[in-house]
Each structure stands twice: as structure tokens, then as C-alpha cells.
Design a protein around this motif. Structure first.
Motif, PDB file in Angstrom:
ATOM      1  N   PHE A   1       8.295   5.935   1.658  1.00  0.00           N
ATOM      2  CA  PHE A   1       9.365   5.752   0.673  1.00  0.00           C
ATOM      3  C   PHE A   1      10.329   4.655   1.135  1.00  0.00           C
ATOM      4  N   ARG A   2      10.739   4.776   2.422  1.00  0.00           N
ATOM      5  CA  ARG A   2      11.736   3.809   2.934  1.00  0.00           C
ATOM      6  C   ARG A   2      11.137   2.423   3.137  1.00  0.00           C
ATOM      7  N   LYS A   3       9.984   2.385   3.837  1.00  0.00           N
ATOM      8  CA  LYS A   3       9.431   1.075   4.225  1.00  0.00           C
ATOM      9  C   LYS A   3       8.519   0.477   3.156  1.00  0.00           C
ATOM     10  N   GLY A   4       8.097   1.313   2.206  1.00  0.00           N
ATOM     11  CA  GLY A   4       7.243   0.805   1.131  1.00  0.00           C
ATOM     12  C   GLY A   4       8.032   0.694  -0.175  1.00  0.00           C
ATOM     13  N   TYR A   5       8.278   1.849  -0.799  1.00  0.00           N
ATOM     14  CA  TYR A   5       8.906   1.828  -2.138  1.00  0.00           C
ATOM     15  C   TYR A   5      10.271   1.141  -2.110  1.00  0.00           C
TER      16      TYR A   5
ATOM     17  N   ALA B   1       0.842  -1.204   0.000  1.00  0.00           N
ATOM     18  CA  ALA B   1       0.000   0.000   0.000  1.00  0.00           C
ATOM     19  C   ALA B   1       0.878   1.257   0.000  1.00  0.00           C
ATOM     20  N   ASP B   2       1.967   1.235   0.765  1.00  0.00           N
ATOM     21  CA  ASP B   2       2.878   2.383   0.779  1.00  0.00           C
ATOM     22  C   ASP B   2       3.617   2.529  -0.555  1.00  0.00           C
ATOM     23  N   PHE B   3       4.072   1.410  -1.067  1.00  0.00           N
ATOM     24  CA  PHE B   3       4.815   1.388  -2.334  1.00  0.00           C
ATOM     25  C   PHE B   3       3.958   1.925  -3.478  1.00  0.00           C
ATOM     26  N   TYR B   4       2.740   1.402  -3.575  1.00  0.00           N
ATOM     27  CA  TYR B   4       1.895   1.654  -4.738  1.00  0.00           C
ATOM     28  C   TYR B   4       0.980   2.855  -4.532  1.00  0.00           C
TER      29      TYR B   4
END
Ligand code: GDG
Length: 513
Positions: free
Chosen positions: A147-151, A112-115
């Protein structure tokens, strides 16, 4: 033995993209089904897997059933056969046309964080110039965290999967990374697999350094550095490629050669290229002749015969970059300024709802509805609605509308290429006039045979739509045929072959890489 698309040295290929070539589903009766992945990228690359023995495609597990299948295979690649329809095959099956697929299962919160926080609302927005900078973006710890924990974390997970596949192939492979989801992957893979040849194709615009300076220093630095792990970074147009070099020069302070289109990072030289993506013309024409499309053509003809209407068409995802609201406003303005057209022209808008988990996209969808209501309220005539808005995912209907359109409107604010424009001109039956935004990659190839739209100038778009609707028939025929010829000569096979031909010397040059 399978045919290779170019004289490529005998090196295994690893493709990386967010969406994959197949997707699994659990049906209501409890059985598992598998279908081909949707979208232009998947269609463009499907041929690659067919022609290259030993190719593996690393992609995200997009459905719950994808994740189950991934677990059943211990996270390793499975073999999928495509002909006549996709299915998983085992080592004893004697299937042709197979592809290895490695589904990467990503933790839902991380995804969810990444996308939903970084890739779409941030990178897509920066690259399509969608921020109204007086108020957005406004970075908080939440964004830095995403950014750090997702992407970054998802990129690390994909890089690990890719590196494992490369190592399984003795550390030597051609890695083809796709799009804005994976800018950090190339550098991470290079660290573990120094002998791999890595290329990245960016499907969306690449703006100049000032746009990238919207991102915090750490983010923009990491994204650019990640991409410089490639041997080749490629875009749809020369302008995007040049912007990338300017970013490397101005943001990272690296030496670039704008004539040779290269940038030096440490002891490595990265080539920056452009290859305009296209469509499989024969396959698309075959699709246009299927019964499903014919049924829609028949129905549309009946609908139009009633009102004797000319047909303006647009086909898009409901994405703010597609500039749908201004397009309707321009159409309404045209009707106001040319009242003789009221009741004589229908704007059929086939819009696929897109990314509705992102607030900017739900807001945009609401604005689309409001603008359509306004134009229809003002210009409706006994039983005739000027704008026929259909919010649905229906490719056969979209293709039928291409066949019957008098005018196709593509007024995107920014678009890497725009495949809709290329598809419509090769199946048009009414010599459609292409009304095409100057900010699409497609405008470079097709602009000479189109009515050009300025995406921010509503009056200009209204005038251009009028010019398109009133263009003499001989000119329409000439332009439409010329545009179709351009697409026929520059189809997706050419896009793919050009890229593989360019990396062939890299693969051959240094066998110990
Ligand atoms: C990105 C870049 C770049 C149409 N209706 C339906 C449907 N379609 C198909 C079209 C076409 C595709 O969707 C849309 O492709 P575009 O290129 O126009 O736009 P994006 O989706 O934004 O694609 C773009 C592309 O990547 C490739 O590099 O050209 O610039 O933004 O093929 O026919 N597909 C489905 N249902 C429909 O109702 N499944």
C-alpha cells in the motif's frame, strides 16, 4: 476553433486514468505502431479530448514502447492526432483533433504492488464484495508495504505529473480523475494546486461502511481522505453516492447532508453526484455494420442453422465479479428441469481472459472451465454442445453475437454499470431478452425492460432464463425496443455533458480559486 461540448468556462482540462487513449508497440519489422486504447472508459472520454482545446491526458505507460516514448519526450506530454488514425504530431503539423498525452513511466516493482496487490486484488475485491470473509483477506506486513510503497507511491507520482501540468497552465485547470487506481491523487494535487477544480469519477460500485471496514484503519482513512480532496466525487448510481457519504460520516466522522448530497471536510464542501455512464449509440451501431462483424454474423448464422438453435449469449471478462460459474450452473439446471430444450439452445460465452497475474483470477478461470465441462458432459447431444465457450479477445465476434442473441445473460454479483447490456439492446436483430442482475448499475435504467436475475440464487436464474427463452414474441419486441430507446436517450454524450454542466459554476464562481 474546436466546439466545446457545453458552455464550459475557458479552463484547460487534465484527465487522469490508468489506461490511456493510445498505446505504442514495437512491431516485428522494427517499426513503432500506435493504436487507440481499449475499454469503455477510454471510448467514453475520447470525445472529451476532441472537443476541448488544451486538454492533456495523464496515464500510465502500459507497454515497454510506451515507456520508451515517454523517455524520448523527457516525461512530458506529447501531442497525438486521432483522425483518421492515431499518430504523434509535432508543433509544425497542422492536425485537427489532437490531444496531449503524458505517459507516466512507473517502476515495474512499484507498479506490481500498486496494480497486482492493492488496486485489483484488494480494492476491486472490497468494492465488489468478493471476499469470503472467513478466510480472506488476511493482511500482513507485505500488504501494508504494498500500500505504502506501491499504491501510495504511484499515486504520488501521478499527482506530481498532474500538478506539473496544472502549474504549466498557470495553476488553474479542471482535473478529471478516474477510478479506483487513484483515490489518493485529488488531495495531493489540491495541496499543490489550490486553484484547480478537481472531480473524480468512480467506475465501480461503492459499498457501505461495513465493507470498507475490512481494510485496515490507516488504508481506509487515507483512501477516503484522498477522495475528499475533490470538489465533486461521482458514481454511476445514487446508491453508490449515498454509500460514499455514509462512509465519510461513519468512518471519518464528518458532517454530511444526505438530502443535498454533500460532505464538509474542513472549510470545504464536497458534492457527491451520480451520472450513469453509457455508450456512443451511433458509433456502436456503425461498428455493428462493419465487414468484420458481418463476417462473424454470417458464420454464427451458419453454425446455428445446423442445429436450429436458440442463442443465449454472455460477453464478459473472466472476472469473479461477473458471476460466470453460477450462470453456467443455472443454465445446466434449466436444461435438467426442461429437457425439451436440450439440443434446442446454445449458450455462447465469449470471455476475455483478464488479470491472469492474480491467483484469484486464474483459479476462477479454472472453475469456469470445470463447470462448462460438467454441463456439456451431462447435456451434450449428437454433435451439439450446450455451452460454446470461447476464451478470446474478439470484439467483432462479441458484437455479432449481440446482433443474433435471443437472450443476453448479465448476472454479475456487482457491477458499477455494465456496458454490455446497453450495447446489446441497441444492435439486437432478434428482439433479445435482457436477463439482467439486480446488482448492476444498468438495472436502474433497464430493469423495467428486462428479466431480473438474483445473482446468488441459481434456481431463480434458471427460472428466469427459461422465462426469457419462452417469452411471447410481441413482448420481447416491446421490451427490447423500450430498452434501446432508454439507451438512445441516455447516451455517453449526456453522461459527459451533465458532468461538465455541473462543474461549470464551480469554475466560473471563483476565478481566483
Ligand atoms: C468497468 C465496470 C462499467 C467485449 N468483448 C470484448 C470487448 N468488450 C467490451 C464491451 C464493453 C466492455 O468491453 C466491457 O464493459 P463493461 O461495462 O461491461 O465491464 P467492465 O470491463 O468491468 O467495466 C463497469 C465500466 O467500467 C464503465 O464505467 O460499466 O461496471 O466494471 O464495452 O463491448 N473489448 C475488447 N475485446 C473483446 O473481446 N477489447
Amino acid at each position: 476553433m474546436r466546439r466545446r461540448p457545453v458552455d464550459l468556462p475557458d479552463v484547460p482540462v487534465v484527465v487522469v486514468s490508468h489506461r490511456g487513449p493510445v498505446s505504442f508497440r514495437r512491431e516485428a519489422d522494427g517499426t513503432r505502431s500506435v493504436r487507440r486504447g481499449a475499454g469503455g472508459l477510454v471510448t467514453a472520454l475520447a470525445g472529451l479530448g476532441r472537443h476541448l482545446p488544451d486538454a492533456v491526458w495523464v496515464c500510465a505507460a502500459a507497454t515497454e514502447e510506451d515507456a520508451t516514448v515517454a523517455r524520448e519526450h523527457g516525461g512530458r506530454a506529447l501531442t497525438v492526432a486521432f483522425d483518421p488514425h492515431p499518430r504523434v504530431v509535432g508543433p509544425s503539423d497542422d492536425a485537427e483533433d489532437t490531444l496531449q498525452v503524458r505517459l507516466v513511466e512507473v517502476d515495474p516493482e512499484r507498479h506490481a504492488d500498486f496494480y497486482g496487490v492493492v488496486a485489483n486484488p484488494l480494492l476491486w475485491f472490497v468494492q465488489h464484495n468478493l471476499f469470503g470473509l472467513a478466510t480472506a483477506p488476511s493482511f500482513t506486513e507485505r500488504d501494508h508495504d504494498a500500500f505504502r510503497k506501491g499504491y501510495a507511491a504511484v499515486n504520488e507520482q501521478f499527482a506530481d505529473a498532474v500538478a506539473t501540468e496544472v502549474e504549466d497552465r498557470e495553476g488553474r485547470a479542471l482535473v478529471l480523475v478516474h477510478d479506483y487506481h487513484f483515490y489518493l491523487v485529488p488531495e495531493l494535487v489540491r495541496r499543490r494546486c489550490p486553484n484547480a477544480v478537481i472531480t473524480h469519477f468512480v467506475h465501480i460500485p461503492w459499498p457501505g461502511p461495513s465493507a470498507w471496514r475490512i481494510l485496515p484503519r490507516e488504508m481506509r482513512g487515507r483512501l477516503l481522505t484522498g477522495l475528499l480532496g475533490n470538489d465533486v466525487v461521482a458514481f454511476h448510481t445514487e446508491g453508490f453516492a449515498r454509500n460514499f457519504l455514509l462512509c465519510a460520516q461513519e468512518i471519518l466522522g464528518l458532517p454530511v447532508d444526505l438530502a443535498a448530497m454533500t460532505v464538509d471536510a474542513g472549510d470545504r464542501r464536497i458534492e457527491v453526484k451520480h451520472y450513469p455512464i453509457s455508450i456512443d449509440v451511433a458509433a456502436f451501431r456503425a461498428l455493428a455494420a462493419t465487414p468484420a462483424v458481418e463476417d462473424h454474423v454470417r458464420q454464427l448464422r451458419e453454425d446455428l442453422a445446423g442445429s436450429g438453435c436458440r442463442l443465449v449469449v454472455r460477453v464478459d471478462r473472466t472476472d469473479p465479479s461477473k458471476n460466470i460459474v453460477r450462470g453456467f450452473r443455472a443454465f445446466g439446471l434449466m436444461l435438467e428441469q426442461h429437457p425439451e430444450l436440450v439440443g434446442q439452445v446454445t449458450f455462447l460465452a465469449l470471455l476475455q481472459p483478464s488479470r491472469l497475474d492474480i491467483p484469484e483470477y486464474t483459479d476462477y478461470l479454472a472453475r469456469i472451465g470445470a463447470e462448462v465441462a460438467l454441463v456439456n458432459a451431462r447435456h451434450a447431444r449428437s454433435g451439439h454442445r450446450p455451452i460454446d465457450l470461447r476464451l478470446e479477445d474478439n470484439l467483432p465476434l462479441a458484437v455479432a453475437s449481440y446482433r443474433l442473441a435471443d437472450v443476453l445473460v448479465v448476472n454479475a454479483l456487482a457491477d458499477g454499470m455494465n456496458l454490455v447490456a446497453k450495447e446489446a439492446v441497441v444492435v439486437s436483430e432478434r428482439d433479445l431478452v435482457l436477463a439482467l442482475s439486480e446488482n448492476t448499475g444498468a438495472h436502474q435504467e433497464l430493469g423495467a425492460f428486462a428479466v431480473t436475475l438474483h445473482p446468488f440464487d441459481v434456481q431463480q436464474q434458471a427460472d428466469a432464463m427459461y422465462a426469457a427463452l419462452t417469452m411471447p414474441s410481441a413482448r420481447r419486441a416491446e421490451q427490447c425496443r423500450a430498452a434501446a430507446r432508454v439507451v438512445e436517450e441516455n447516451d455517453v454524450g449526456k453522461w459527459l455533458r451533465a458532468q461538465l454542466a455541473d462543474v461549470a459554476p464551480l469554475l466560473a464562481a471563483d476565478p481566483s480559486r
